[in-house]
Enzyme design. Structure first.
Site, PDB file in Angstrom:
ATOM      1  CB  ILE A 126       2.086 -19.413  -6.402  1.00  0.00           C
ATOM      2  CG1 ILE A 126       3.228 -20.432  -6.539  1.00  0.00           C
ATOM      3  CG2 ILE A 126       2.590 -17.985  -6.372  1.00  0.00           C
ATOM      4  CD1 ILE A 126       3.879 -20.435  -7.907  1.00  0.00           C
ATOM      5  CG  MET A 128       6.895 -19.638  -4.629  1.00  0.00           C
ATOM      6  SD  MET A 128       7.872 -18.610  -5.765  1.00  0.00           S
ATOM      7  CE  MET A 128       6.775 -18.481  -7.160  1.00  0.00           C
ATOM      8  CB  ALA A 133      12.751 -20.941   2.446  1.00  0.00           C
ATOM      9  CB  SER A 135      15.232 -14.139  -1.873  1.00  0.00           C
ATOM     10  OG  SER A 135      14.479 -12.946  -1.774  1.00  0.00           O
ATOM     11  CD  GLU A 245       6.749 -13.687  -9.098  1.00  0.00           C
ATOM     12  OE1 GLU A 245       6.749 -13.360  -7.898  1.00  0.00           O
ATOM     13  OE2 GLU A 245       7.089 -14.828  -9.491  1.00  0.00           O
ATOM     14  NE  ARG A 246      12.461 -12.251  -9.950  1.00  0.00           N
ATOM     15  CZ  ARG A 246      13.359 -13.203  -9.791  1.00  0.00           C
ATOM     16  NH1 ARG A 246      14.142 -13.553 -10.803  1.00  0.00           N
ATOM     17  NH2 ARG A 246      13.495 -13.819  -8.631  1.00  0.00           N
ATOM     18  CG  HIS A 341       1.846  16.052  -0.915  1.00  0.00           C
ATOM     19  ND1 HIS A 341       2.477  15.517  -2.011  1.00  0.00           N
ATOM     20  CD2 HIS A 341       0.528  16.139  -1.265  1.00  0.00           C
ATOM     21  CE1 HIS A 341       1.588  15.267  -2.962  1.00  0.00           C
ATOM     22  NE2 HIS A 341       0.404  15.650  -2.544  1.00  0.00           N
ATOM     23  N   GLY A 342       4.690  18.298   2.232  1.00  0.00           N
ATOM     24  CA  GLY A 342       4.842  18.798   3.592  1.00  0.00           C
ATOM     25  C   GLY A 342       4.047  17.965   4.581  1.00  0.00           C
ATOM     26  N   GLY A 366       8.764 -10.954  -4.914  1.00  0.00           N
ATOM     27  CA  GLY A 366       9.165 -11.271  -6.283  1.00  0.00           C
ATOM     28  C   GLY A 366      10.672 -11.351  -6.455  1.00  0.00           C
TER      29      GLY A 366
END
Length: 385
Positions: A126, A128, A133, A135, A245-246, A341-342, A366
């Protein structure tokens, strides 16, 4: 705390998914990252096993099982293997593109695309986002002009997930430049259509195996029958499907954080410093205790949202809460796990390092964390008093 989200059927499904991950996913992760692409065989294998297209109706070639809990199981098991790129790709297919076709498509459109999607033979995307453009979807400049029995599409899209592999793309386009939010429509553009080209496969910080691309449309003539849903209702159609989706992003975030936490917990009681496991130091124990608590609390909200989705009652506001909180938690937990974990946490051979890179996008795509808070804040203002 016991988790009562799943039934025995989900547990049996989990065993199938685990076997699939061992056979088809784990041996290929390094190659996919190196190639910057997930190749087609895993899609076909997932389709044959019934692991994708599960919510697509049986009449359209799918599993006919809309229960989102099966998606949760799949995402959790892929996260356990560190397959974040594959989660992104499969989630796009099953939780974004397929519902658009299934819920908005004509009988002919469903016959044309859904069986192939369920089989792993067709990959959808999809489109968008654009260079100007993200969010703010009302900033979309890509246009689709009606010309007889065709739509003529012009414009550019970017950051498109599965943009390289996609066999068809649902394009968000302006079909009426004077109608504001009522001037958007969804137009399906298929691979091979003259004028439709792909630009760069974008080089990202993380999710290296997940193909993300620029797309270009230069007088692309698309049959009028490729309009998905109603003309002029594209913006509304997008908004109606954002909760799923979220939530799927929140699911991936929580599963990813839990997987890294489990690995870090083991590491802390195997790694020694000053003659004892680092997990025996108070600071480490406090860090683990805090993260464990945050994960448990988040899981409770997430599972509640899953039930609401299945019941058809998940609101856009509650989905926004789940999305921003879980993704910010993921970012926070993985960063703390890397610290525990250093120096080894900075080495890509350790899963925590790769998870650190792969997770950074979660608070952005999203809908950014800031947009999620704006959605929630507007609702609070609207219902005040």
């Amino acid at each position: 705390m016991d988790r009562n989200l799943f039934t025995a059927d989900h547990d049996r499904y989990r065993e199938v998914v685990r076997e699939f991950v061992i056979r088809e996913v784990a041996p290929n992760l390094e190659r996919w990252d190196r190639d910057r692409l997930i190749d087609r065989p895993v899609w076909l294998a997932a389709g044959k096993q019934g692991l994708i297209g599960l919510s697509i109706p049986e009449a359209d070639g799918g599993g006919g099982q809309p229960d989102y809990r099966y998606q949760v199981v799949l995402i959790e098991e892929l996260a356990r293997a560190g397959a974040a790129s594959l989660i992104s790709s499969f989630s796009l297919q099953d939780n974004i593109v397929a519902p658009y076709v299934q819920e908005l498509g004509t009988a002919e459109q469903k016959r044309r695309w859904l069986p192939g999607m369920a089989a792993g033979e067709l990959i959808g995307a999809i489109a968008m986002s654009e260079p100007g453009a993200g969010s703010d979807l009302q900033g979309v400049r890509t246009t689709a002009r009606r010309d007889g029995e065709h739509w003529v599409v012009n414009g550019q899209k970017t950051f498109i997930t599965s943009g390289v592999n996609a066999d068809f793309v649902i394009v968000v386009a302006r079909t009426d430049p004077d109608a504001g939010s009522r001037g958007f429509s969804l137009i399906v553009v298929e691979t091979g259509t003259p004028g439709f080209t792909r630009g760069r496969k974008l080089d990202k910080i993380g999710l290296h195996a997940q193909d993300t691309a620029e797309l270009f449309f230069d007088n692309v003539r698309v049959p009028a029958a490729n309009l998905l849903g109603e003309e002029g209702r594209g913006f509304v159609q997008l908004m109606e499907r954002l909760p799923l989706e979220r939530l799927s992003i929140a699911t991936a975030a929580l599963a990813g954080a839990e997987a890294v936490f489990a690995e870090t917990r083991r590491y802390c009681f195997e790694r020694t410093a000053f003659g004892k496991p680092i997990g025996d130091f108070q600071n480490t124990r406090f860090q683990l205790a805090e993260m464990s608590t945050e994960l448990d609390v988040t899981r409770a909200y997430h599972d509640q949202a899953v039930r609401a989705l299945n019941d058809g009652t998940l609101s856009a506001v509650d989905a926004a809460k789940a999305k921003w909180w879980a993704t910010e938690l993921q970012k926070r937990v993985i960063d703390r796990c890397l610290q525990l974990h250093g120096g080894y946490g900075y080495m890509l051979e350790y899963p925590v390092a790769k998870a650190f890179l792969d997770s950074r996008i979660q608070t952005i795509y999203g809908g950014t964390t800031e947009i999620m808070k704006e959605i929630i804040g507007r609702d609070l203002a609207r219902t005040a008093g």
